[in-house]
Structure formats: structure tokens, C-alpha cells
Design an enzyme around this catalytic site. Structure first.
Site, PDB file in Angstrom:
ATOM      1  CG  HIS A 138      -1.575   1.503   1.376  1.00 31.30           C
ATOM      2  ND1 HIS A 138      -3.097   1.389   0.787  1.00 31.30           N
ATOM      3  CD2 HIS A 138      -1.235   2.223   1.977  1.00 31.30           C
ATOM      4  CE1 HIS A 138      -3.414   2.423   1.564  1.00 31.30           C
ATOM      5  NE2 HIS A 138      -2.939   2.906   1.505  1.00 31.30           N
ATOM      6  CD  GLU A 139       1.569   3.300   3.195  1.00 32.08           C
ATOM      7  OE1 GLU A 139       1.445   5.039   3.328  1.00 32.08           O
ATOM      8  OE2 GLU A 139       0.260   3.595   4.212  1.00 32.08           O
ATOM      9  CG  HIS A 142       0.233   5.681  -0.436  1.00 33.23           C
ATOM     10  ND1 HIS A 142      -0.972   6.578  -1.684  1.00 33.23           N
ATOM     11  CD2 HIS A 142      -0.459   5.320   0.396  1.00 33.23           C
ATOM     12  CE1 HIS A 142      -2.042   6.337  -0.790  1.00 33.23           C
ATOM     13  NE2 HIS A 142      -2.035   5.862   0.483  1.00 33.23           N
TER      14      HIS A 142
END
Length: 489
Positions: A138-139, A142
Site C-alpha cells: 500500500h505505502e 503511494h
């Protein structure tokens, strides 16, 4: 639940005590210096029930996405799917809240995962591993999207809050504020996009697992014993890697067949066995009055001390000794090898159909397997077989191949698909402290700026949407926990 909470409490107590003790004056100055330098170099900070790691290492990996056209197309697709998930999550939470409120527990969409309550303690490693992998992907989404949009990455890190691990990425706020709302949206949607892709990849690997493991494992040969619970009644008859091939003449080629055959025995009427009349005449016959009543409808006619014999009642077209339903004490293991029947006409030649005189909820079940031990005879409720043995579909082709590896991989993949998918869906909900908060702001700025000219009014509109989304999410969580506690009383 209490056992799990106790282990967690002991772990955090030890972490906190050790960390504090390492800074006491009684500890050698050199040891304190080495410990402090190691924490600072790793970017580790410790507080009660919270450990955080922060580093600027590996930022160069994210920088490789700067100006990449492929990355821009990739995160453009992520923006499209992220916006679709944004609206889908709201509709799903509305449906979940309705079903949870009216008590449709079997159709409940959102279920909180609580270790020790509805998450087996043996599955906690799968759960924590999935959370770590999902958070990192997820990170990473980003960070890569930010690098693609030329936004500087200050650093990234991981944390452990009580029992929940996570990750985070720190972006330069000034750089982020300078780019357009459309470019911000690509960054905000990148995390849930990566979680969605991770879930789909896990699902693909799960379905391809039989093909991937084909060189090391065979399938379709039976249900393979993985392990036996400590209180299993089959601990002396079965062992790991034993293959079960038959349940009461119902062929077993997989675990699905095993469950279907056991289910069939549970719902089917009591089965009899064909016994030649010539053999039955060698046994003493008992009338109903000569038998003893057992619990739940069974009858006993065997002398005390006979371990392997069982009382059977006989149905025959030609009554013997003028008895309509005489009883016999027969060796159960010899009877179950005979042809199955439900009426004497199912038998060939001069034969009778004998039925075990057992409680109505019980069944006499013969289980065939490939070990050197004799076939297993099970007397009891059919569904009781489910808790006696843990089975799998993969039979190792070599003794050097781990027996439990396929079940470990498949269980991990199932957790990855379910939790990473849920992470993507819930994290994009328009609620405070989630990615959905920033997605909401970017969508309003990108789509509603021509309609709502005032920045103050757009901010007010965003706050209203976020308040309703937060309330909807909180209501779902509360209703789900209440239903979970009620169902586990």
C-alpha cells in the site's frame, strides 16, 4: 481470548521494561551508547504499546519512477479503479449496516477480525504476515506514485500498534500542495490500487497452485492426513501422510469428497449389510425381549466383555425361528465388508439384511486407507469425524517434500486475498484518517471547483461528506462487534 491477551501484555511489558532498563545509570555506559546508537541508526522509537521504525534508506528505489510514462499509465488505471472503489465502498457499507442491524448474521458483509475470538490463534501468523505485506504494498504505491508526480519522499517506516502492524510513507507537504488535484488523486488512489492488484495476484496464484505444485505433489489419489488433533480417537490407526480412499464404500479422491461422503452418511438412513442365511443360522438369535435397551434407541444383545462385536437386527423375507426382527451378536469388522442394503431384496441369493442396533443419531462407518493398519471402524455421529483428523489434497511425491507446505501456502493466499481486498475497499471510504479523506478532498477540488467557486464552501462540503462517511464506518464496526460478541457467547 484471555490467553491471547495475556501473551500480548507480557510481550509489551518485556519490550517496555528492557527499553527503559537500557537507559538506567546502572547499565554500563558503553552498552547504553551502543544500544542508543543502534536505535538511532535504525530509526526505532519505543513507547507503551507502540514501536515505530523510520528510515530514508531505499528512497532511491522510489526515485526510479520519476517521469516514467509506464508508471503514469499504471497509476492512471489506479485512479480509475480507486474512484470506482470510493463510491462502491459507500454502497457496500450501507448494505452491510442494514443487514447487520436487522440481524441477518449469515449475510453480514463486514466482519471485524479479532484474534482469540473469531480468529484462531494458530492463524495469527498468517494474519500478521498479511497485514505487513498489504501495508508495505500500500505505502509503496503511494511512494511510487509520488515519485512519478515529482513529489519528494522524505522517508518511510513501519510500526506495531498493540497487535496490529502497519507502514507509512512521509511525503514533502509543500511539493504535494503545488501539484494539481488530478495529480494528487493519482497519489491518494495508488495505495488502494496496489492492494487491489495484490489481492488479484493472490487469487490468481491460489487457482494456479495445483499446477505450480504438480512437480512435487500429486492430487486426486485420496484425502491425505496432515495431522491429528491431540484428542483424536484415530491417533493409533492413522498417521500423517496416510491417504484415506473410502468412507462406507463412498470413494474419496479429495477433501471435498471426504466431506461429501461424511455428510451423506449423516443424512442417509441407517445402512444395512447383506449376510448369507447359511452364516446367520450359525449364530444365536435373540428376540426383542431378550435384548437390553441402550441410550437413544439402540439395543444390546452381546455378552459383556465383547469389544469387537455389535448387536444387529435382521430383516429377512423368510423369518428364522418365527421371529419378525430377530437380533444377532456379530463381529462388526466382518459384517461391514459385505454388500450394503436397505432391504433384503437388495441382496443376492438367500440372504438377510442386518442393521446395527445403535442410537438413531449414530452410524457404523468403515474408513479405508493405505496404511498397514486395518480399516477403521467408527461408531458415532457422522459429523464427529470432522474433528478427528485434518486432511489435505496434496500427496508428496517424495519424503523430502514438506507435507504441510501446500496448506500453509493456500491459507496464506486466502488471507492475502481477503484482507488485502478488504484493506483496499475500506481504506478508500470517505472517512477521517483514511486515504478516503484525501481522495474526497481531491475529487471535490477536481470535479466541483467549477460549480462551487468558494474554497470555504468546498471545505464545508468535504467535511460534511467525511463526517457522514466516518459515522457510517463507525456504525458498521459497532454493529459488527455487537453481532460478533452475541454469536460467540
Amino acid at each position: 481470548m484471555l490467553n491471547f491477551v495475556g501473551h500480548v501484555a507480557v510481550f509489551w511489558l518485556l519490550v517496555y521494561v528492557v527499553d527503559k532498563c537500557m537507559s538506567l545509570p546502572v547499565i554500563a555506559r558503553r552498552v547504553r551508547a551502543v544500544y542508543g546508537a543502534a536505535k538511532e541508526a535504525a530509526g526505532i522509537s519505543i513507547s507503551p504499546c507502540y514501536i515505530k521504525l523510520y528510515t530514508t534508506r531505499f528512497n532511491w528505489l522510489f526515485a526510479k519512477a520519476e517521469g516514467s510514462r509506464v508508471a503514469r499509465i499504471w497509476f492512471g488505471c489506479g485512479t480509475l479503479f480507486g474512484v470506482l472503489l470510493f463510491f462502491s465502498s459507500v454502497m457496500l457499507l450501507c448494505v452491510a449496516l442494514y443487514k447487520g442491524s436487522v440481524g441477518k448474521d449469515d449475510e453480514q458483509v463486514l466482519t471485524p477480525v479479532m484474534p482469540g475470538l473469531n480468529l484462531p490463534t494458530s492463524d495469527v501468523p498468517y494474519y500478521l504476515t498479511t497485514l505487513i505485506v498489504s501495508a508495505l504494498f500500500h505505502e509503496a504505491g503511494h511512494a511510487l506514485a509520488a515519485a512519478c508526480e515529482m513529489v519528494r519522499i522524505n522517508g518511510w517506516g513501519m510500526f506495531l500498534l498493540l497487535v496490529y502492524p502497519g507502514a507509512y510513507v512521509e511525503l514533502h507537504p509543500d511539493h504535494l500542495a503545488l501539484i494539481s488535484a488530478q495529480r494528487q488523486l493519482r497519489i491518494y488512489c495508488a495505495g488502494v490500487w496496489h492492494n487491489l492488484v495484490l489481492a488479484l495476484c493472490g487469487l490468481a496464484v491460489f487457482f494456479l497452485l495445483p499446477t505450480l505444485l504438480l512437480p512435487f505433489y500429486s492430487r486426486g489419489t485420496g484425502a491425505v492426513v496432515l495431522y491429528l488433533p491431540e484428542d483424536s480417537i484415530f491417533s493409533e490407526q492413522l498417521s500423517p501422510s496416510t491417504v484415506i480412499s473410502d468412507v462406507n464404500m463412498c470413494p474419496v479422491f479429495s477433501t471435498d469428497d471426504w466431506f461429501n461422503c461424511v455428510q451423506k452418511q449423516a443424512h442417509a438412513p441407517l445402512t444395512g449389510y447383506c449376510m448369507p442365511t447359511a452364516i446367520l443360522k450359525q449364530y444365536h438369535l435373540y428376540s426383542y425381549a431378550d435384548t437390553a435397551a441402550l441410550q437413544e434407541g439402540g439395543r444390546g444383545c452381546c455378552p459383556d466383555g465383547t469389544q469387537s462385536d455389535l448387536c444387529f437386527h435382521m430383516l429377512s423375507n423368510s423369518p428364522i425361528m418365527n421371529m419378525s426382527t430377530p437380533y444377532l451378536c456379530l463381529a462388526a469388522r466382518a459384517v461391514v465388508t459385505r454388500q450394503l442394503c436397505s432391504h433384503p431384496r437388495d441382496c443376492k441369493g438367500p440372504a438377510a439384511c442386518v442393521f446395527p442396533s445403535i442410537p438413531s443419531s449414530s452410524r457404523l462407518i468403515r474408513i479405508r486407507h493405505n496404511s498397514h493398519n486395518r480399516d477403521i471402524l467408527y461408531l458415532g455421529e457422522a459429523r464427529g469425524l470432522y474433528s478427528t483428523v485434518v486432511l489435505g489434497d496434496y500427496n508428496p511425491r517424495s519424503s523430502y517434500v514438506p507435507l504441510l507446505l501446500p496448506i500453509i501456502i493456500s491459507t496464506q493466499l486466502l488471507y492475502l486475498v481477503s484482507l488485502s481486498g478488504a484493506f483496499a475497499l475500506l481504506n478508500v471510504v470517505p472517512a477521517y484518517a483514511l486515504d478516503g479523506q484525501w481522495v474526497t478532498i481531491a475529487l471535490v477540488e477536481a470535479w466541483l471547483e467549477p460549480c462551487i467557486k468558494s474554497q470555504k464552501q468546498r471545505t464545508l462540503f468535504c467535511n460534511c461528506v467525511l463526517f457522514m462517511g466516518t459515522f457510517l464506518l463507525a456504525a458498521n464496526v459497532i454493529v459488527s462487534i455487537i453481532n460478533l460478541v452475541i454469536n460467540n457467547r
